[in-house]
Design a protein around this motif. Sequence first.
Motif, PDB file in Angstrom:
ATOM      1  N   PHE A 177       0.842  -1.194   0.000  1.00  0.00           N
ATOM      2  CA  PHE A 177       0.000   0.000   0.000  1.00  0.00           C
ATOM      3  C   PHE A 177       0.883   1.252   0.000  1.00  0.00           C
ATOM      4  CE2 PHE A 177      -4.477   1.132   0.961  1.00  0.00           C
ATOM      5  CZ  PHE A 177      -4.338   2.511   1.025  1.00  0.00           C
ATOM      6  N   ASP A 178       0.742   2.051  -1.037  1.00  0.00           N
ATOM      7  CA  ASP A 178       1.492   3.291  -1.182  1.00  0.00           C
ATOM      8  C   ASP A 178       0.926   4.359  -0.239  1.00  0.00           C
ATOM      9  OD1 ASP A 178       2.806   5.572  -1.972  1.00  0.00           O
ATOM     10  OD2 ASP A 178       2.375   5.336  -4.118  1.00  0.00           O
ATOM     11  N   VAL A 179       1.789   4.922   0.632  1.00  0.00           N
ATOM     12  CA  VAL A 179       1.364   6.009   1.522  1.00  0.00           C
ATOM     13  C   VAL A 179       2.236   7.245   1.290  1.00  0.00           C
ATOM     14  CG1 VAL A 179       0.341   4.568   3.307  1.00  0.00           C
ATOM     15  CG2 VAL A 179       2.794   5.055   3.388  1.00  0.00           C
ATOM     16  N   SER A 180       2.723   7.423   0.063  1.00  0.00           N
ATOM     17  CA  SER A 180       3.494   8.622  -0.262  1.00  0.00           C
ATOM     18  C   SER A 180       2.567   9.832  -0.286  1.00  0.00           C
ATOM     19  CB  SER A 180       4.191   8.458  -1.611  1.00  0.00           C
ATOM     20  OG  SER A 180       3.236   8.233  -2.635  1.00  0.00           O
ATOM     21  N   LEU A 181       3.142  11.024  -0.208  1.00  0.00           N
ATOM     22  CA  LEU A 181       2.358  12.255  -0.106  1.00  0.00           C
ATOM     23  C   LEU A 181       1.424  12.461  -1.300  1.00  0.00           C
ATOM     24  CD1 LEU A 181       4.918  14.840   1.358  1.00  0.00           C
ATOM     25  CD2 LEU A 181       3.034  13.682   2.529  1.00  0.00           C
ATOM     26  N   SER A 182       1.794  11.904  -2.443  1.00  0.00           N
ATOM     27  CA  SER A 182       0.942  12.058  -3.624  1.00  0.00           C
ATOM     28  C   SER A 182      -0.428  11.428  -3.435  1.00  0.00           C
ATOM     29  CB  SER A 182       1.627  11.454  -4.856  1.00  0.00           C
ATOM     30  OG  SER A 182       1.905  10.076  -4.636  1.00  0.00           O
ATOM     31  N   GLU A 202      -4.288  11.614 -14.504  1.00  0.00           N
ATOM     32  CA  GLU A 202      -3.205  12.439 -15.030  1.00  0.00           C
ATOM     33  C   GLU A 202      -3.226  13.840 -14.422  1.00  0.00           C
ATOM     34  OE1 GLU A 202      -0.701  11.786 -17.064  1.00  0.00           O
ATOM     35  OE2 GLU A 202      -1.235   9.666 -17.183  1.00  0.00           O
ATOM     36  N   GLY A 203      -4.404  14.267 -13.960  1.00  0.00           N
ATOM     37  CA  GLY A 203      -4.528  15.630 -13.453  1.00  0.00           C
ATOM     38  C   GLY A 203      -4.362  15.771 -11.958  1.00  0.00           C
ATOM     39  N   GLY A 204      -3.855  14.773 -11.274  1.00  0.00           N
ATOM     40  CA  GLY A 204      -3.707  14.842  -9.832  1.00  0.00           C
ATOM     41  C   GLY A 204      -2.676  15.863  -9.389  1.00  0.00           C
ATOM     42  N   THR A 205      -2.987  16.584  -8.317  1.00  0.00           N
ATOM     43  CA  THR A 205      -2.052  17.561  -7.757  1.00  0.00           C
ATOM     44  C   THR A 205      -2.106  17.511  -6.233  1.00  0.00           C
ATOM     45  OG1 THR A 205      -3.716  19.327  -7.744  1.00  0.00           O
ATOM     46  CG2 THR A 205      -2.320  19.138  -9.716  1.00  0.00           C
ATOM     47  N   ILE A 206      -1.017  17.986  -5.611  1.00  0.00           N
ATOM     48  CA  ILE A 206      -0.999  18.155  -4.160  1.00  0.00           C
ATOM     49  C   ILE A 206      -0.330  19.492  -3.848  1.00  0.00           C
ATOM     50  CG2 ILE A 206      -0.898  15.681  -3.676  1.00  0.00           C
ATOM     51  CD1 ILE A 206       2.137  16.074  -3.077  1.00  0.00           C
ATOM     52  N   VAL A 207      -0.484  19.941  -2.622  1.00  0.00           N
ATOM     53  CA  VAL A 207       0.189  21.156  -2.169  1.00  0.00           C
ATOM     54  C   VAL A 207       1.446  20.757  -1.420  1.00  0.00           C
ATOM     55  CG1 VAL A 207       0.017  23.220  -0.731  1.00  0.00           C
ATOM     56  CG2 VAL A 207      -1.980  22.406  -2.019  1.00  0.00           C
ATOM     57  N   ASP A 208       2.584  21.246  -1.876  1.00  0.00           N
ATOM     58  CA  ASP A 208       3.851  20.939  -1.231  1.00  0.00           C
ATOM     59  C   ASP A 208       3.816  21.445   0.210  1.00  0.00           C
ATOM     60  OD1 ASP A 208       6.651  21.358  -0.279  1.00  0.00           O
ATOM     61  OD2 ASP A 208       7.125  20.584  -2.281  1.00  0.00           O
ATOM     62  N   PRO A 209       4.032  20.546   1.205  1.00  0.00           N
ATOM     63  CA  PRO A 209       3.926  20.962   2.604  1.00  0.00           C
ATOM     64  C   PRO A 209       5.005  21.952   3.038  1.00  0.00           C
ATOM     65  CG  PRO A 209       4.802  18.742   2.453  1.00  0.00           C
ATOM     66  CD  PRO A 209       4.383  19.132   1.067  1.00  0.00           C
TER      67      PRO A 209
END
Length: 331
Positions: A98-103, A237-244
Amino acid sequence: MSWLFPDFIAAGRLWMLLVVAAMAAAYVGSLTWRRTAQVRFTQVDLLDRVAPKRPRWRRHVIASVQLLGLALAVVAIARPVERTTERTRSEGRILLLFDVSLSMESTDVAPNRLEAAKEAARDFIDEVDDDVEVGLISFAGVVRVEVDPTLDRSRINRRIEGLELDISTAIGDALFVASDLLVSRAEEDPDRDEELAPGAIVLLTDGATTVGRETADGTATAVEAGIPVFTIAFGTEGGTIVDPVSGDVVPVPVAPAELEVVAEATGGQAFEAQSGDQLADAYDQVRDSLGETLGEEIEITKELTWRWAMAAFVALVTAYALSLWWLRGMV
Protein backbone atom coordinates in the motif's frame (compact mmCIF):
# COMPACT_ATOMS: atom_id res chain seq x y z
CA MET A 1 -23.62 -33.24 11.47
CA SER A 2 -23.66 -32.56 7.72
CA TRP A 3 -23.64 -36.29 7.01
CA LEU A 4 -27.17 -36.44 8.39
CA PHE A 5 -28.35 -34.35 5.42
CA PRO A 6 -26.12 -35.58 2.59
CA ASP A 7 -26.10 -35.28 -1.16
CA PHE A 8 -26.44 -38.48 -3.15
CA ILE A 9 -24.55 -40.03 -6.04
CA ALA A 10 -27.61 -42.11 -7.00
CA ALA A 11 -30.48 -40.04 -5.63
CA GLY A 12 -32.90 -41.73 -8.06
CA ARG A 13 -32.80 -44.87 -5.92
CA LEU A 14 -34.54 -43.05 -3.08
CA TRP A 15 -37.86 -43.92 -4.73
CA MET A 16 -37.59 -47.20 -2.82
CA LEU A 17 -38.47 -45.24 0.31
CA LEU A 18 -41.99 -45.31 -1.11
CA VAL A 19 -41.91 -49.08 -0.72
CA VAL A 20 -40.96 -48.70 2.93
CA ALA A 21 -43.73 -46.14 3.38
CA ALA A 22 -46.19 -48.55 1.76
CA MET A 23 -45.08 -51.29 4.14
CA ALA A 24 -45.65 -48.95 7.08
CA ALA A 25 -49.10 -48.10 5.78
CA ALA A 26 -49.88 -51.79 5.29
CA TYR A 27 -48.81 -52.50 8.87
CA VAL A 28 -51.09 -49.78 10.23
CA GLY A 29 -53.89 -51.07 8.02
CA SER A 30 -53.44 -54.61 9.27
CA LEU A 31 -53.76 -53.40 12.85
CA THR A 32 -57.02 -51.67 12.01
CA TRP A 33 -58.36 -54.74 10.25
CA ARG A 34 -57.28 -57.02 13.11
CA ARG A 35 -59.00 -54.79 15.63
CA THR A 36 -62.32 -54.98 13.80
CA ALA A 37 -62.05 -58.74 13.14
CA GLN A 38 -60.81 -59.68 16.57
CA VAL A 39 -62.85 -62.28 18.48
CA ARG A 40 -64.47 -60.56 21.42
CA PHE A 41 -64.20 -62.32 24.72
CA THR A 42 -66.88 -61.64 27.21
CA GLN A 43 -64.65 -62.55 30.10
CA VAL A 44 -61.34 -60.76 30.52
CA ASP A 45 -60.06 -63.48 32.86
CA LEU A 46 -60.52 -66.08 30.14
CA LEU A 47 -58.49 -63.93 27.69
CA ASP A 48 -55.68 -63.63 30.22
CA ARG A 49 -55.58 -67.43 30.66
CA VAL A 50 -55.55 -68.01 26.87
CA ALA A 51 -52.91 -65.38 26.12
CA PRO A 52 -51.22 -64.43 29.37
CA LYS A 53 -48.25 -62.73 27.67
CA ARG A 54 -49.55 -60.71 24.78
CA PRO A 55 -46.87 -58.64 23.00
CA ARG A 56 -49.06 -55.50 23.01
CA TRP A 57 -46.90 -52.39 22.36
CA ARG A 58 -43.72 -54.42 21.92
CA ARG A 59 -44.67 -55.66 18.49
CA HIS A 60 -45.11 -52.05 17.35
CA VAL A 61 -41.62 -51.17 18.55
CA ILE A 62 -40.15 -54.12 16.66
CA ALA A 63 -42.04 -53.25 13.48
CA SER A 64 -40.93 -49.60 13.73
CA VAL A 65 -37.27 -50.56 14.17
CA GLN A 66 -37.52 -52.94 11.20
CA LEU A 67 -39.00 -50.21 9.01
CA LEU A 68 -36.32 -47.79 10.17
CA GLY A 69 -33.63 -50.31 9.22
CA LEU A 70 -35.15 -50.71 5.76
CA ALA A 71 -35.31 -46.93 5.28
CA LEU A 72 -31.67 -46.58 6.29
CA ALA A 73 -30.74 -49.34 3.87
CA VAL A 74 -32.46 -47.47 1.03
CA VAL A 75 -30.49 -44.34 1.87
CA ALA A 76 -27.27 -46.38 1.80
CA ILE A 77 -28.21 -47.79 -1.62
CA ALA A 78 -28.56 -44.20 -2.89
CA ARG A 79 -24.87 -43.67 -1.98
CA PRO A 80 -24.92 -40.59 0.24
CA VAL A 81 -21.89 -38.29 0.11
CA GLU A 82 -20.58 -35.28 1.98
CA ARG A 83 -19.19 -32.54 -0.27
CA THR A 84 -16.72 -29.95 0.99
CA THR A 85 -14.29 -27.58 -0.68
CA GLU A 86 -10.75 -26.74 0.26
CA ARG A 87 -7.82 -24.93 -1.24
CA THR A 88 -4.60 -26.68 -2.03
CA ARG A 89 -2.26 -26.49 0.88
CA SER A 90 0.16 -23.61 1.54
CA GLU A 91 -0.87 -21.70 -1.57
CA GLY A 92 -3.15 -19.18 0.15
CA ARG A 93 -1.07 -16.11 1.02
CA ILE A 94 -1.41 -12.55 -0.27
CA LEU A 95 0.64 -9.45 0.55
CA LEU A 96 -1.01 -6.11 -0.06
CA LEU A 97 1.56 -3.37 -0.75
CA PHE A 98 0.00 0.00 0.00
CA ASP A 99 1.49 3.29 -1.18
CA VAL A 100 1.36 6.01 1.52
CA SER A 101 3.49 8.62 -0.26
CA LEU A 102 2.36 12.25 -0.11
CA SER A 103 0.94 12.06 -3.62
CA MET A 104 -1.83 9.86 -2.21
CA GLU A 105 -3.44 12.95 -0.66
CA SER A 106 -4.42 14.21 -4.12
CA THR A 107 -8.13 14.93 -4.39
CA ASP A 108 -8.48 13.91 -8.04
CA VAL A 109 -10.22 10.85 -6.55
CA ALA A 110 -12.87 11.73 -3.98
CA PRO A 111 -12.39 12.38 -1.12
CA ASN A 112 -8.69 11.77 -1.84
CA ARG A 113 -6.57 8.92 -3.17
CA LEU A 114 -5.61 7.66 0.27
CA GLU A 115 -9.11 7.40 1.73
CA ALA A 116 -10.55 5.90 -1.45
CA ALA A 117 -7.71 3.38 -1.51
CA LYS A 118 -8.27 2.48 2.14
CA GLU A 119 -11.95 1.77 1.55
CA ALA A 120 -11.30 -0.34 -1.54
CA ALA A 121 -8.52 -2.27 0.20
CA ARG A 122 -10.77 -3.11 3.14
CA ASP A 123 -13.49 -4.32 0.79
CA PHE A 124 -10.97 -6.43 -1.11
CA ILE A 125 -9.63 -8.06 2.05
CA ASP A 126 -13.12 -8.79 3.33
CA GLU A 127 -13.92 -10.61 0.08
CA VAL A 128 -10.79 -12.76 0.04
CA ASP A 129 -11.55 -16.37 0.96
CA ASP A 130 -11.37 -17.04 4.69
CA ASP A 131 -8.61 -19.64 4.34
CA VAL A 132 -6.24 -17.27 2.53
CA GLU A 133 -3.71 -15.41 4.67
CA VAL A 134 -3.39 -11.69 3.94
CA GLY A 135 -0.56 -9.40 5.02
CA LEU A 136 -0.12 -5.63 4.76
CA ILE A 137 3.00 -3.65 3.86
CA SER A 138 2.98 0.15 3.63
CA PHE A 139 5.65 2.11 1.81
CA ALA A 140 6.66 5.67 1.18
CA GLY A 141 10.36 6.44 1.61
CA VAL A 142 10.46 3.64 4.21
CA VAL A 143 8.90 0.17 3.92
CA ARG A 144 6.96 -1.07 6.93
CA VAL A 145 5.49 -4.53 7.49
CA GLU A 146 2.24 -3.46 9.09
CA VAL A 147 0.75 -6.94 9.47
CA ASP A 148 2.38 -10.31 8.79
CA PRO A 149 0.23 -12.69 6.71
CA THR A 150 -2.71 -13.67 8.89
CA LEU A 151 -6.31 -14.87 8.75
CA ASP A 152 -7.33 -12.09 11.17
CA ARG A 153 -9.15 -9.68 8.85
CA SER A 154 -10.07 -7.22 11.59
CA ARG A 155 -6.41 -6.71 12.50
CA ILE A 156 -5.52 -5.82 8.92
CA ASN A 157 -8.49 -3.47 8.56
CA ARG A 158 -7.46 -1.62 11.71
CA ARG A 159 -3.94 -1.12 10.38
CA ILE A 160 -5.26 0.11 7.04
CA GLU A 161 -7.38 2.67 8.85
CA GLY A 162 -4.31 3.91 10.73
CA LEU A 163 -2.06 4.40 7.69
CA GLU A 164 -0.52 7.89 7.41
CA LEU A 165 1.26 9.68 4.60
CA ASP A 166 5.01 10.18 4.33
CA ILE A 167 7.52 11.46 1.79
CA SER A 168 9.02 9.61 -1.20
CA THR A 169 8.11 6.33 -2.91
CA ALA A 170 10.14 3.12 -2.56
CA ILE A 171 8.42 0.60 -4.82
CA GLY A 172 11.60 -1.43 -5.43
CA ASP A 173 12.28 -1.79 -1.72
CA ALA A 174 8.65 -2.73 -1.07
CA LEU A 175 8.79 -5.52 -3.65
CA PHE A 176 12.04 -6.80 -2.17
CA VAL A 177 10.68 -6.87 1.40
CA ALA A 178 7.40 -8.47 0.30
CA SER A 179 9.14 -11.19 -1.72
CA ASP A 180 11.51 -11.98 1.12
CA LEU A 181 8.62 -12.19 3.59
CA LEU A 182 6.59 -14.55 1.42
CA VAL A 183 9.56 -16.83 0.79
CA SER A 184 10.37 -16.94 4.50
CA ARG A 185 6.82 -17.82 5.44
CA ALA A 186 6.68 -20.54 2.80
CA GLU A 187 9.94 -22.07 4.00
CA GLU A 188 8.44 -22.45 7.48
CA ASP A 189 6.26 -25.22 6.10
CA PRO A 190 8.43 -28.34 5.56
CA ASP A 191 5.68 -30.07 3.58
CA ARG A 192 5.05 -27.29 1.06
CA ASP A 193 5.10 -27.95 -2.67
CA GLU A 194 8.15 -26.11 -3.97
CA GLU A 195 6.63 -25.91 -7.43
CA LEU A 196 3.93 -23.60 -6.10
CA ALA A 197 4.35 -19.86 -5.68
CA PRO A 198 4.88 -18.89 -2.03
CA GLY A 199 2.10 -16.36 -2.44
CA ALA A 200 1.07 -13.33 -4.45
CA ILE A 201 1.65 -9.59 -4.20
CA VAL A 202 -0.96 -6.92 -4.87
CA LEU A 203 0.78 -3.58 -5.38
CA LEU A 204 -1.26 -0.38 -5.12
CA THR A 205 0.53 2.87 -5.97
CA ASP A 206 0.04 6.10 -7.88
CA GLY A 207 3.63 6.87 -8.79
CA ALA A 208 7.08 5.58 -9.61
CA THR A 209 10.12 4.81 -7.48
CA THR A 210 11.92 7.90 -6.15
CA VAL A 211 14.21 6.40 -3.48
CA GLY A 212 15.88 3.09 -2.65
CA ARG A 213 16.17 0.12 -4.99
CA GLU A 214 15.00 0.53 -8.52
CA THR A 215 11.63 -0.98 -9.33
CA ALA A 216 13.37 -3.35 -11.75
CA ASP A 217 15.53 -4.71 -8.92
CA GLY A 218 12.50 -5.42 -6.76
CA THR A 219 10.80 -7.01 -9.75
CA ALA A 220 13.77 -9.30 -10.32
CA THR A 221 13.53 -10.48 -6.71
CA ALA A 222 9.88 -11.37 -7.19
CA VAL A 223 10.64 -13.16 -10.48
CA GLU A 224 13.39 -15.21 -8.83
CA ALA A 225 11.00 -16.25 -6.05
CA GLY A 226 8.28 -17.11 -8.56
CA ILE A 227 5.86 -14.59 -7.05
CA PRO A 228 3.31 -12.97 -9.36
CA VAL A 229 2.70 -9.27 -8.77
CA PHE A 230 -0.69 -7.74 -9.52
CA THR A 231 -0.35 -3.98 -9.89
CA ILE A 232 -2.96 -1.25 -9.60
CA ALA A 233 -2.07 2.23 -10.84
CA PHE A 234 -4.42 4.50 -8.92
CA GLY A 235 -5.15 8.13 -9.79
CA THR A 236 -5.49 10.41 -12.81
CA GLU A 237 -3.20 12.44 -15.03
CA GLY A 238 -4.53 15.63 -13.45
CA GLY A 239 -3.71 14.84 -9.83
CA THR A 240 -2.05 17.56 -7.76
CA ILE A 241 -1.00 18.16 -4.16
CA VAL A 242 0.19 21.16 -2.17
CA ASP A 243 3.85 20.94 -1.23
CA PRO A 244 3.93 20.96 2.60
CA VAL A 245 7.18 22.97 2.63
CA SER A 246 6.83 25.53 -0.16
CA GLY A 247 3.06 25.66 -0.41
CA ASP A 248 3.28 25.26 -4.19
CA VAL A 249 0.81 23.15 -6.14
CA VAL A 250 2.69 20.11 -7.42
CA PRO A 251 1.38 17.80 -10.16
CA VAL A 252 1.29 14.10 -9.24
CA PRO A 253 0.08 12.26 -12.34
CA VAL A 254 -0.40 8.52 -12.09
CA ALA A 255 2.44 6.47 -13.61
CA PRO A 256 1.14 3.11 -14.90
CA ALA A 257 3.91 2.25 -17.39
CA GLU A 258 6.43 1.03 -14.83
CA LEU A 259 3.79 -1.08 -13.10
CA GLU A 260 2.83 -2.79 -16.35
CA VAL A 261 6.42 -3.97 -16.70
CA VAL A 262 6.36 -5.35 -13.14
CA ALA A 263 3.15 -7.31 -13.75
CA GLU A 264 4.29 -8.68 -17.11
CA ALA A 265 7.69 -9.78 -15.82
CA THR A 266 6.30 -11.60 -12.79
CA GLY A 267 3.32 -13.27 -14.45
CA GLY A 268 0.74 -11.08 -12.74
CA GLN A 269 -1.64 -8.54 -14.24
CA ALA A 270 -1.68 -4.74 -14.43
CA PHE A 271 -4.76 -2.64 -13.77
CA GLU A 272 -5.54 1.07 -13.80
CA ALA A 273 -8.13 2.87 -11.68
CA GLN A 274 -9.12 6.53 -11.89
CA SER A 275 -11.91 6.46 -9.32
CA GLY A 276 -12.96 4.62 -6.20
CA ASP A 277 -15.40 2.50 -8.20
CA GLN A 278 -12.76 1.59 -10.76
CA LEU A 279 -10.39 0.69 -7.96
CA ALA A 280 -13.00 -1.63 -6.46
CA ASP A 281 -13.47 -3.22 -9.90
CA ALA A 282 -9.72 -3.65 -10.23
CA TYR A 283 -9.57 -5.41 -6.89
CA ASP A 284 -12.41 -7.70 -7.99
CA GLN A 285 -10.44 -8.64 -11.10
CA VAL A 286 -7.33 -9.21 -9.02
CA ARG A 287 -9.25 -11.49 -6.69
CA ASP A 288 -10.61 -13.48 -9.63
CA SER A 289 -7.14 -13.80 -11.13
CA LEU A 290 -5.55 -14.88 -7.85
CA GLY A 291 -7.22 -18.28 -8.19
CA GLU A 292 -4.60 -19.26 -10.77
CA THR A 293 -1.83 -18.40 -8.33
CA LEU A 294 -3.27 -19.43 -5.02
CA GLY A 295 -4.88 -22.60 -6.32
CA GLU A 296 -8.47 -23.18 -7.25
CA GLU A 297 -10.76 -24.51 -4.59
CA ILE A 298 -11.29 -28.23 -5.13
CA GLU A 299 -14.36 -30.20 -4.17
CA ILE A 300 -13.81 -33.08 -1.77
CA THR A 301 -16.42 -35.85 -1.99
CA LYS A 302 -16.59 -38.24 0.95
CA GLU A 303 -18.91 -41.20 0.49
CA LEU A 304 -20.98 -42.02 3.56
CA THR A 305 -22.59 -45.25 2.36
CA TRP A 306 -20.91 -47.36 5.02
CA ARG A 307 -22.34 -45.22 7.83
CA TRP A 308 -25.89 -45.59 6.63
CA ALA A 309 -25.40 -49.28 5.85
CA MET A 310 -24.03 -49.81 9.36
CA ALA A 311 -26.99 -47.95 10.86
CA ALA A 312 -29.38 -50.13 8.85
CA PHE A 313 -27.58 -53.28 9.98
CA VAL A 314 -27.74 -52.22 13.64
CA ALA A 315 -31.45 -51.40 13.37
CA LEU A 316 -32.33 -54.74 11.77
CA VAL A 317 -30.21 -56.72 14.23
CA THR A 318 -31.87 -54.84 17.07
CA ALA A 319 -35.31 -55.62 15.69
CA TYR A 320 -34.40 -59.30 15.36
CA ALA A 321 -33.04 -59.47 18.91
CA LEU A 322 -36.13 -57.75 20.33
CA SER A 323 -38.38 -60.17 18.47
CA LEU A 324 -36.56 -63.12 20.04
CA TRP A 325 -36.74 -61.55 23.46
CA TRP A 326 -40.30 -60.24 23.47
CA LEU A 327 -42.24 -62.32 20.97
CA ARG A 328 -40.69 -65.76 21.51
CA GLY A 329 -39.66 -65.46 25.09
CA MET A 330 -36.03 -66.36 24.33
CA VAL A 331 -33.04 -64.86 26.14
